[in-house]
Design a protein around this motif. Structure first.
Motif, PDB file in Angstrom:
ATOM      1  N   UNK A 168       0.836  -1.209   0.000  1.00  8.76           N
ATOM      2  CA  UNK A 168       0.000   0.000   0.000  1.00  8.76           C
ATOM      3  C   UNK A 168       0.867   1.253   0.000  1.00  8.76           C
ATOM      4  N   UNK A 169       1.974   1.212   0.704  1.00 11.73           N
ATOM      5  CA  UNK A 169       2.894   2.348   0.739  1.00 11.73           C
ATOM      6  C   UNK A 169       3.408   2.682  -0.651  1.00 11.73           C
ATOM      7  N   UNK A 212       2.834  16.017  -5.223  1.00  8.93           N
ATOM      8  CA  UNK A 212       4.028  16.395  -4.441  1.00  8.93           C
ATOM      9  C   UNK A 212       3.934  15.942  -2.983  1.00  8.93           C
ATOM     10  N   UNK A 213       3.342  14.778  -2.796  1.00  7.73           N
ATOM     11  CA  UNK A 213       3.305  14.145  -1.480  1.00  7.73           C
ATOM     12  C   UNK A 213       4.158  12.884  -1.549  1.00  7.73           C
ATOM     13  N   UNK A 214       5.140  12.791  -0.680  1.00  2.00           N
ATOM     14  CA  UNK A 214       6.009  11.623  -0.652  1.00  2.00           C
ATOM     15  C   UNK A 214       5.487  10.600   0.354  1.00  2.00           C
ATOM     16  N   UNK A 215       5.537   9.323  -0.012  1.00  6.90           N
ATOM     17  CA  UNK A 215       5.084   8.250   0.870  1.00  6.90           C
ATOM     18  C   UNK A 215       6.174   7.185   0.943  1.00  6.90           C
ATOM     19  N   UNK A 216       6.646   6.908   2.132  1.00  6.73           N
ATOM     20  CA  UNK A 216       7.673   5.893   2.335  1.00  6.73           C
ATOM     21  C   UNK A 216       7.318   5.015   3.524  1.00  6.73           C
ATOM     22  N   UNK A 217       8.080   3.961   3.689  1.00  7.28           N
ATOM     23  CA  UNK A 217       7.863   3.061   4.813  1.00  7.28           C
ATOM     24  C   UNK A 217       9.168   2.751   5.523  1.00  7.28           C
ATOM     25  N   UNK A 218       9.044   2.325   6.757  1.00  3.77           N
ATOM     26  CA  UNK A 218      10.186   1.821   7.517  1.00  3.77           C
ATOM     27  C   UNK A 218       9.820   0.432   8.003  1.00  3.77           C
ATOM     28  N   UNK A 219      10.622  -0.531   7.587  1.00  2.00           N
ATOM     29  CA  UNK A 219      10.428  -1.926   7.981  1.00  2.00           C
ATOM     30  C   UNK A 219      11.486  -2.256   9.034  1.00  2.00           C
ATOM     31  N   UNK A 220      11.050  -2.609  10.218  1.00  2.00           N
ATOM     32  CA  UNK A 220      12.032  -2.797  11.286  1.00  2.00           C
ATOM     33  C   UNK A 220      11.965  -4.180  11.921  1.00  2.00           C
ATOM     34  N   UNK A 221      13.011  -4.478  12.638  1.00  2.00           N
ATOM     35  CA  UNK A 221      13.103  -5.690  13.433  1.00  2.00           C
ATOM     36  C   UNK A 221      14.171  -5.457  14.485  1.00  2.00           C
ATOM     37  N   UNK A 222      14.139  -6.218  15.532  1.00  2.99           N
ATOM     38  CA  UNK A 222      15.160  -6.094  16.578  1.00  2.99           C
ATOM     39  C   UNK A 222      15.232  -4.677  17.136  1.00  2.99           C
ATOM     40  N   UNK A 223      14.085  -4.066  17.336  1.00  3.09           N
ATOM     41  CA  UNK A 223      14.000  -2.731  17.939  1.00  3.09           C
ATOM     42  C   UNK A 223      13.299  -2.874  19.289  1.00  3.09           C
ATOM     43  N   UNK A 243      12.913   7.794  10.586  1.00  2.77           N
ATOM     44  CA  UNK A 243      11.642   8.407  10.197  1.00  2.77           C
ATOM     45  C   UNK A 243      11.819   9.908   9.985  1.00  2.77           C
ATOM     46  N   UNK A 244      12.566  10.550  10.866  1.00  2.77           N
ATOM     47  CA  UNK A 244      12.810  11.990  10.726  1.00  2.77           C
ATOM     48  C   UNK A 244      13.501  12.290   9.403  1.00  2.77           C
ATOM     49  N   UNK A 245      14.461  11.461   9.035  1.00  2.00           N
ATOM     50  CA  UNK A 245      15.117  11.644   7.734  1.00  2.00           C
ATOM     51  C   UNK A 245      14.096  11.579   6.602  1.00  2.00           C
ATOM     52  N   UNK A 246      13.204  10.602   6.640  1.00  2.00           N
ATOM     53  CA  UNK A 246      12.258  10.402   5.540  1.00  2.00           C
ATOM     54  C   UNK A 246      11.261  11.545   5.392  1.00  2.00           C
ATOM     55  N   UNK A 247      10.931  12.226   6.481  1.00  2.00           N
ATOM     56  CA  UNK A 247       9.961  13.332   6.375  1.00  2.00           C
ATOM     57  C   UNK A 247      10.642  14.678   6.181  1.00  2.00           C
ATOM     58  N   UNK A 248      11.962  14.698   6.184  1.00  2.00           N
ATOM     59  CA  UNK A 248      12.713  15.950   6.100  1.00  2.00           C
ATOM     60  C   UNK A 248      13.053  16.306   4.657  1.00  2.00           C
ATOM     61  N   UNK A 249      13.493  17.549   4.407  1.00  2.00           N
ATOM     62  CA  UNK A 249      13.920  17.946   3.065  1.00  2.00           C
ATOM     63  C   UNK A 249      15.088  17.122   2.536  1.00  2.00           C
ATOM     64  N   UNK A 250      15.854  16.529   3.452  1.00  2.00           N
ATOM     65  CA  UNK A 250      16.977  15.705   3.028  1.00  2.00           C
ATOM     66  C   UNK A 250      16.574  14.494   2.217  1.00  2.00           C
ATOM     67  N   UNK A 251      15.312  14.071   2.362  1.00  2.00           N
ATOM     68  CA  UNK A 251      14.790  12.935   1.599  1.00  2.00           C
ATOM     69  C   UNK A 251      13.800  13.413   0.543  1.00  2.00           C
ATOM     70  N   UNK A 252      14.007  14.638   0.058  1.00  2.00           N
ATOM     71  CA  UNK A 252      13.051  15.244  -0.857  1.00  2.00           C
ATOM     72  C   UNK A 252      12.840  14.530  -2.174  1.00  2.00           C
ATOM     73  N   UNK A 253      13.780  13.652  -2.554  1.00  2.00           N
ATOM     74  CA  UNK A 253      13.625  12.908  -3.808  1.00  2.00           C
ATOM     75  C   UNK A 253      13.443  11.417  -3.539  1.00  2.00           C
ATOM     76  N   UNK A 254      13.009  11.098  -2.314  1.00  2.00           N
ATOM     77  CA  UNK A 254      12.814   9.699  -1.910  1.00  2.00           C
ATOM     78  C   UNK A 254      11.322   9.448  -1.718  1.00  2.00           C
ATOM     79  N   UNK A 255      10.767   8.549  -2.512  1.00  2.00           N
ATOM     80  CA  UNK A 255       9.366   8.161  -2.329  1.00  2.00           C
ATOM     81  C   UNK A 255       9.168   6.731  -2.796  1.00  2.00           C
ATOM     82  N   UNK A 256       8.206   6.045  -2.198  1.00  2.00           N
ATOM     83  CA  UNK A 256       7.909   4.664  -2.558  1.00  2.00           C
ATOM     84  C   UNK A 256       8.924   3.659  -2.058  1.00  2.00           C
ATOM     85  N   UNK A 257       9.746   4.055  -1.093  1.00  2.00           N
ATOM     86  CA  UNK A 257      10.785   3.165  -0.588  1.00  2.00           C
ATOM     87  C   UNK A 257      10.410   2.608   0.784  1.00  2.00           C
TER      88      UNK A 257
END
Length: 268
Positions: A174-175, A186-197, A235-249
Motif C-alpha cells: 500500500x505504501x 508532491x506528497x512523498x510516501x515511504x515506509x520503515x520496515x524494522x526488526x530487533x527494535x 523516520x525523521x530523515x524520511x519526512x525531512x527535506x533531506x529525503x526530498x527525492x525519496x518516495x515509494x521506498x
C-alpha cells in the motif's frame, strides 16, 4: 543535507508508547508541532500530559485508531490546533498471535484492519487535506510526507503471527501504491520496515521469555537490539527535506537481520 522540520505539523499515531512515542518526541525536539494520537487514553495522558503543559507544540488525541470517525476527528483536532498538517506517521500497531491452521479468519481480519487499513485510510484522509493546502498556497514546495511503519514479518512470515505478517506485507505494498498515486500532488510516501527494535511489543516478549534476547542478538549481524530512538532518526530523515527525492521506498532498519540466512546467523 537538511533534516529540519521546524514549524511543520505532524500527526503520529501509536504515540502513547515505544516507537511511536520516540518518533513524536523527536519531532517536538526538532521544532515541529505534533499531535500525539493513540488508542490508549490513560497511557497517552501519562506520557504526554507533563510534556504538553505549557508547550504549544504538543496536543494529544485518544480514540480507536482503526475507526473512520476517529480518524476524521483526529485530523479535525489537528487542524483546529495547528491550522494544517504536513507530516503523517502511521506507527499504530496491534500484534496478536494466530494459528496458521485455524480456519477462523477473525484474527486475520483484525490484523488487516488494525495494521494496514487504519494506515491506508488515515493516509488517504490526510493526503486530501495536504492537496487542499497546496492548492490554496499555489506553491511549488512539497505538499507533505507520509511514513508507514511495518516489520520484517512482512517479508519473512512468522507462522504464529500469520495474520500480522500478511498485514505488514499488505502495508508495504500500500505504501508503494500510495507513493505512485500521490507523487503528482508532491506528497512523498515511504515506509520503515524494522526488526530487533526495543519496541513496546519487544519489551513484552522479553518479559515473557527472556531467553529470546540471546536468539535475537545471535541472528542480528550488528549483535544488538536497537533503541526506539534509532528508528525515530530514520523516520525523521524520511519526512525531512533531506529525503526530498525519496518516495515509494521501504527502508529496512534491522541491524542486518534480513540479509543473514539461518546458517550464517547461527555462527554470528
Amino acid at each position: 543535507m537538511s533534516l529540519s522540520i521546524r514549524g511543520k505539523t505532524a500527526i503520529v499515531t501509536g504515540a502513547g508508547r515505544g516507537i511511536g512515542l520516540a518518533i513524536a518526541k523527536d519531532f517536538v525536539d526538532r521544532g515541529a508541532n505534533v499531535m500525539f494520537a493513540d488508542s490508549d487514553e490513560a497511557l497517552l495522558e501519562a506520557q504526554v500530559s507533563e510534556a504538553a503543559e505549557g508547550n504549544d507544540q504538543i496536543r494529544s488525541f485518544a480514540a480507536d485508531m482503526s475507526r473512520k470517525l476517529a480518524m476524521a476527528n483526529l485530523l479535525s483536532a489537528t487542524i483546529d490546533a495547528f491550522d494544517r498538517v504536513d507530516i503523517l506517521v502511521n506507527a499504530h500497531r496491534v500484534v496478536k498471535r494466530s494459528d496458521p491452521l485455524d480456519t477462523d479468519v477473525d484474527t486475520l481480519e483484525e490484523m488487516l484492519r488494525q495494521n494496514m487499513m487504519s494506515a491506508l485510510r488515515m493516509s488517504q484522509l490526510v493526503a486530501r487535506r495536504m492537496i487542499r493546502q497546496a492548492d490554496e498556497n499555489q506553491g511549488n514546495d512539497e505538499a507533505g510526507a507520509i511514513v508507514n511503519l511495518s516489520t520484517l514479518a512482512g517479508t519473512r512470515p512468522v507462522p504464529d503471527l500469520l495474520g500480522y505478517s500478511i498485514a505488514c506485507a499488505a502495508l508495504d505494498h500500500a505504501t508503494r501504491g500510495l507513493a505512485l498515486a500521490l507523487a503528482p500532488h508532491k506528497i512523498r510516501v515511504n515506509g520503515v520496515r524494522f526488526s530487533s527494535v526495543m519496541s513496546h511489543e519487544m519489551k513484552g516478549a522479553l518479559r515473557e521469555e527472556p531467553s529470546i534476547r540471546d536468539s535475537i542478538i545471535a541472528g542480528t549481524p550488528l549483535g544488538r537490539i536497537a533503541a526506539a530512538d534509532e528508528l525515530a532518526d530514520t523516520v525523521t530523515y524520511l519526512v525531512s527535506p533531506g529525503a526530498g527525492f525519496v518516495t515509494g521506498q521501504i527502508l529496512t532498519v534491522d541491524g542486518g537481520r534480513s540479509i543473514a540466512d539461518s546458517v550464517t546467523a547461527s555462527l554470528l
